[in-house]
Scaffold this motif. Structure first.
Motif, PDB file in Angstrom:
ATOM      1  N   ALA A 283       0.845  -1.194   0.000  1.00  0.00           N
ATOM      2  CA  ALA A 283       0.000   0.000   0.000  1.00  0.00           C
ATOM      3  C   ALA A 283       0.879   1.243   0.000  1.00  0.00           C
ATOM      4  CB  ALA A 283      -0.923   0.011   1.211  1.00  0.00           C
ATOM      5  N   ASP A 284       0.452   2.278  -0.719  1.00  0.00           N
ATOM      6  CA  ASP A 284       1.209   3.529  -0.761  1.00  0.00           C
ATOM      7  C   ASP A 284       0.775   4.491   0.335  1.00  0.00           C
ATOM      8  OD1 ASP A 284       2.834   3.621  -3.537  1.00  0.00           O
ATOM      9  OD2 ASP A 284       0.975   2.510  -3.796  1.00  0.00           O
ATOM     10  N   ASP A 285      -0.477   4.381   0.775  1.00  0.00           N
ATOM     11  CA  ASP A 285      -0.979   5.243   1.841  1.00  0.00           C
ATOM     12  C   ASP A 285      -2.286   4.641   2.337  1.00  0.00           C
ATOM     13  OD1 ASP A 285      -1.160   7.362   3.628  1.00  0.00           O
ATOM     14  OD2 ASP A 285      -0.681   8.866   2.101  1.00  0.00           O
ATOM     15  N   TYR A 286      -2.867   5.250   3.373  1.00  0.00           N
ATOM     16  CA  TYR A 286      -4.109   4.728   3.924  1.00  0.00           C
ATOM     17  C   TYR A 286      -4.897   5.845   4.574  1.00  0.00           C
ATOM     18  CZ  TYR A 286      -1.852   5.089   8.476  1.00  0.00           C
ATOM     19  OH  TYR A 286      -1.228   5.571   9.588  1.00  0.00           O
ATOM     20  N   VAL A 287      -6.195   5.637   4.704  1.00  0.00           N
ATOM     21  CA  VAL A 287      -7.077   6.517   5.465  1.00  0.00           C
ATOM     22  C   VAL A 287      -7.928   5.639   6.378  1.00  0.00           C
ATOM     23  CG1 VAL A 287      -7.207   8.447   3.838  1.00  0.00           C
ATOM     24  CG2 VAL A 287      -8.749   6.500   3.565  1.00  0.00           C
ATOM     25  N   VAL A 288      -8.297   6.176   7.524  1.00  0.00           N
ATOM     26  CA  VAL A 288      -9.086   5.434   8.494  1.00  0.00           C
ATOM     27  C   VAL A 288     -10.516   5.953   8.484  1.00  0.00           C
ATOM     28  CG1 VAL A 288      -9.348   4.821  10.928  1.00  0.00           C
ATOM     29  CG2 VAL A 288      -7.057   5.021   9.936  1.00  0.00           C
ATOM     30  N   LYS A 289     -11.469   5.030   8.341  1.00  0.00           N
ATOM     31  CA  LYS A 289     -12.882   5.400   8.357  1.00  0.00           C
ATOM     32  C   LYS A 289     -13.328   5.758   9.770  1.00  0.00           C
ATOM     33  CE  LYS A 289     -14.326   2.438   4.492  1.00  0.00           C
ATOM     34  NZ  LYS A 289     -15.217   1.335   4.089  1.00  0.00           N
ATOM     35  N   PRO A 290     -14.262   6.708   9.914  1.00  0.00           N
ATOM     36  CA  PRO A 290     -14.822   7.556   8.850  1.00  0.00           C
ATOM     37  C   PRO A 290     -13.852   8.669   8.488  1.00  0.00           C
ATOM     38  CG  PRO A 290     -15.760   8.163  10.956  1.00  0.00           C
ATOM     39  CD  PRO A 290     -14.879   6.977  11.227  1.00  0.00           C
ATOM     40  N   PHE A 291     -13.833   9.032   7.229  1.00  0.00           N
ATOM     41  CA  PHE A 291     -12.939  10.094   6.777  1.00  0.00           C
ATOM     42  C   PHE A 291     -13.709  11.047   5.874  1.00  0.00           C
ATOM     43  CE2 PHE A 291     -12.443   6.406   3.973  1.00  0.00           C
ATOM     44  CZ  PHE A 291     -12.800   6.949   2.738  1.00  0.00           C
ATOM     45  N   ASP A 292     -13.215  12.258   5.794  1.00  0.00           N
ATOM     46  CA  ASP A 292     -13.800  13.245   4.901  1.00  0.00           C
ATOM     47  C   ASP A 292     -13.279  13.001   3.489  1.00  0.00           C
ATOM     48  OD1 ASP A 292     -13.664  16.097   3.493  1.00  0.00           O
ATOM     49  OD2 ASP A 292     -15.209  16.179   5.072  1.00  0.00           O
ATOM     50  N   PRO A 293     -14.113  13.115   2.451  1.00  0.00           N
ATOM     51  CA  PRO A 293     -13.626  12.909   1.082  1.00  0.00           C
ATOM     52  C   PRO A 293     -12.430  13.784   0.729  1.00  0.00           C
ATOM     53  CG  PRO A 293     -16.020  12.934   1.091  1.00  0.00           C
ATOM     54  CD  PRO A 293     -15.581  13.300   2.478  1.00  0.00           C
ATOM     55  N   SER A 294     -12.355  14.972   1.317  1.00  0.00           N
ATOM     56  CA  SER A 294     -11.219  15.851   1.015  1.00  0.00           C
ATOM     57  C   SER A 294      -9.914  15.243   1.533  1.00  0.00           C
ATOM     58  CB  SER A 294     -11.440  17.239   1.617  1.00  0.00           C
ATOM     59  OG  SER A 294     -11.539  17.171   3.022  1.00  0.00           O
ATOM     60  N   GLN A 295      -9.990  14.516   2.661  1.00  0.00           N
ATOM     61  CA  GLN A 295      -8.812  13.840   3.188  1.00  0.00           C
ATOM     62  C   GLN A 295      -8.358  12.740   2.233  1.00  0.00           C
ATOM     63  OE1 GLN A 295      -9.449  11.556   6.753  1.00  0.00           O
ATOM     64  NE2 GLN A 295      -7.274  11.304   7.167  1.00  0.00           N
ATOM     65  N   LEU A 296      -9.310  11.955   1.741  1.00  0.00           N
ATOM     66  CA  LEU A 296      -8.976  10.905   0.785  1.00  0.00           C
ATOM     67  C   LEU A 296      -8.361  11.507  -0.474  1.00  0.00           C
ATOM     68  CD1 LEU A 296      -9.043   8.012  -0.319  1.00  0.00           C
ATOM     69  CD2 LEU A 296     -11.407   8.440  -1.035  1.00  0.00           C
ATOM     70  N   GLU A 297      -8.971  12.572  -0.978  1.00  0.00           N
ATOM     71  CA  GLU A 297      -8.480  13.174  -2.212  1.00  0.00           C
ATOM     72  C   GLU A 297      -7.073  13.727  -2.025  1.00  0.00           C
ATOM     73  OE1 GLU A 297      -8.075  15.868  -5.645  1.00  0.00           O
ATOM     74  OE2 GLU A 297      -8.208  16.536  -3.562  1.00  0.00           O
ATOM     75  N   ALA A 298      -6.779  14.241  -0.832  1.00  0.00           N
ATOM     76  CA  ALA A 298      -5.427  14.727  -0.549  1.00  0.00           C
ATOM     77  C   ALA A 298      -4.425  13.579  -0.576  1.00  0.00           C
ATOM     78  CB  ALA A 298      -5.401  15.430   0.805  1.00  0.00           C
ATOM     79  N   ARG A 299      -4.811  12.426  -0.028  1.00  0.00           N
ATOM     80  CA  ARG A 299      -3.934  11.253  -0.057  1.00  0.00           C
ATOM     81  C   ARG A 299      -3.676  10.811  -1.502  1.00  0.00           C
ATOM     82  NH1 ARG A 299      -3.075  12.515   4.534  1.00  0.00           N
ATOM     83  NH2 ARG A 299      -3.673  11.374   6.414  1.00  0.00           N
ATOM     84  N   VAL A 300      -4.740  10.816  -2.318  1.00  0.00           N
ATOM     85  CA  VAL A 300      -4.606  10.427  -3.722  1.00  0.00           C
ATOM     86  C   VAL A 300      -3.659  11.383  -4.438  1.00  0.00           C
ATOM     87  CG1 VAL A 300      -5.828  10.267  -5.923  1.00  0.00           C
ATOM     88  CG2 VAL A 300      -6.825   9.253  -3.866  1.00  0.00           C
ATOM     89  N   ARG A 301      -3.832  12.679  -4.236  1.00  0.00           N
ATOM     90  CA  ARG A 301      -2.958  13.653  -4.880  1.00  0.00           C
ATOM     91  C   ARG A 301      -1.503  13.457  -4.453  1.00  0.00           C
ATOM     92  NH1 ARG A 301      -3.749  18.271  -2.973  1.00  0.00           N
ATOM     93  NH2 ARG A 301      -5.689  18.120  -1.786  1.00  0.00           N
ATOM     94  N   ALA A 302      -1.303  13.124  -3.177  1.00  0.00           N
ATOM     95  CA  ALA A 302       0.064  12.934  -2.678  1.00  0.00           C
ATOM     96  C   ALA A 302       0.740  11.743  -3.355  1.00  0.00           C
ATOM     97  CB  ALA A 302       0.046  12.749  -1.168  1.00  0.00           C
ATOM     98  N   VAL A 303       0.035  10.618  -3.468  1.00  0.00           N
ATOM     99  CA  VAL A 303       0.667   9.451  -4.098  1.00  0.00           C
ATOM    100  C   VAL A 303       0.873   9.682  -5.591  1.00  0.00           C
ATOM    101  CG1 VAL A 303      -0.201   7.836  -2.368  1.00  0.00           C
ATOM    102  CG2 VAL A 303      -1.502   8.173  -4.477  1.00  0.00           C
TER     103      VAL A 303
END
Length: 230
Positions: free
Chosen positions: A95-115
């Protein structure tokens, strides 16, 4: 804009994330189970995958290993468990990164942009970067090549970014918090740094007990220098 694949079995969460990611300019394909996601990935390779662990047909961890067997596409894992042991297993599995539920979509999108930044760059043409030389270690950011004593070493994009940051700061003690902020663009898990440093040590041909380049300063951080040089 990036082409993303979302593998999530909960229809409400899946729909909400598709809307949120699409509103931020991404093209999003989706699948509700592991095998459907794998087939979708092979048919239309995405630029990044968002993978939920709680899938109905296969554990998400198992799917992650299957993805890694056929592709180096960046994978951001979504998990309901904020468990250090699980996070380490996920990182070990690729895995390149992870998010823990519940999460805000903006947090997920930030992780995606970072990878995506780590794997494909910003899209602009930056000025030439200096080649970093620390004893027998050479790191060329523009060519994305790292060598030890003239021999190239095979690094993942994240491992290379980690080594390049340290090589750009030779002899200076760099804290894990700084590495998280500057390399991962996050601040919440020093264990993530430890796992990747362990992999990097192996590829540099050293151990924590017998370091050549990565020297731990207990309670402070890490210093990069070539201990083999007089």
């Amino acid at each position: 804009m990036a082409h993303l694949l979302l593998i999530e079995d909960d229809p409400a969460i899946r729909s909400a994330l598709i809307r949120a990611l699409a509103s931020r300019g991404h093209a999003v394909d989706s699948a509700a189970d592991a095998m459907g996601g794998l087939q979708q990935m092979m048919a239309q390779p995405p630029e990044a995958v968002v993978l939920d662990l709680g899938l109905p047909d296969l554990p998400g961890e198992r799917l992650l290993t299957m993805i890694r067997a056929v592709s180096d596409v960046p994978v951001v894992v979504a998990t309901a468990r904020d468990d250090e042991g699980l996070v380490v297993r996920l990182l070990d599995a690729g895995a390149d990164d992870y998010v823990v539920k519940p999460f805000d979509p903006s947090q997920l999108e930030a992780r995606v942009r970072a990878v995506l930044r780590r794997t494909s760059g910003s899209g602009s043409t930056p000025p030439a970067s200096p080649v970093h030389r620390v004893g027998g270690l050479t790191v060329d950011p523009d060519r994305h090549v790292a060598q030890v004593d003239g021999q190239a070493i095979d690094l993942t994009p994240l491992e290379f970014d980690l080594l390049a940051y340290l090589a750009a700061n030779p002899g200076r003690v760099v804290t894990r918090r700084e590495l998280l902020r500057e390399v991962w663009q996050r601040t919440d898990s020093g264990r993530t740094v430890d796992v990747h440093l362990s992999w990097l040590r192996r590829k540099l041909g050293e151990t924590a007990e017998q370091p050549r380049f990565l020297h731990t300063v207990r309670g402070v951080g890490l210093r990069l220098e070539d201990g083999a040089q007089p």
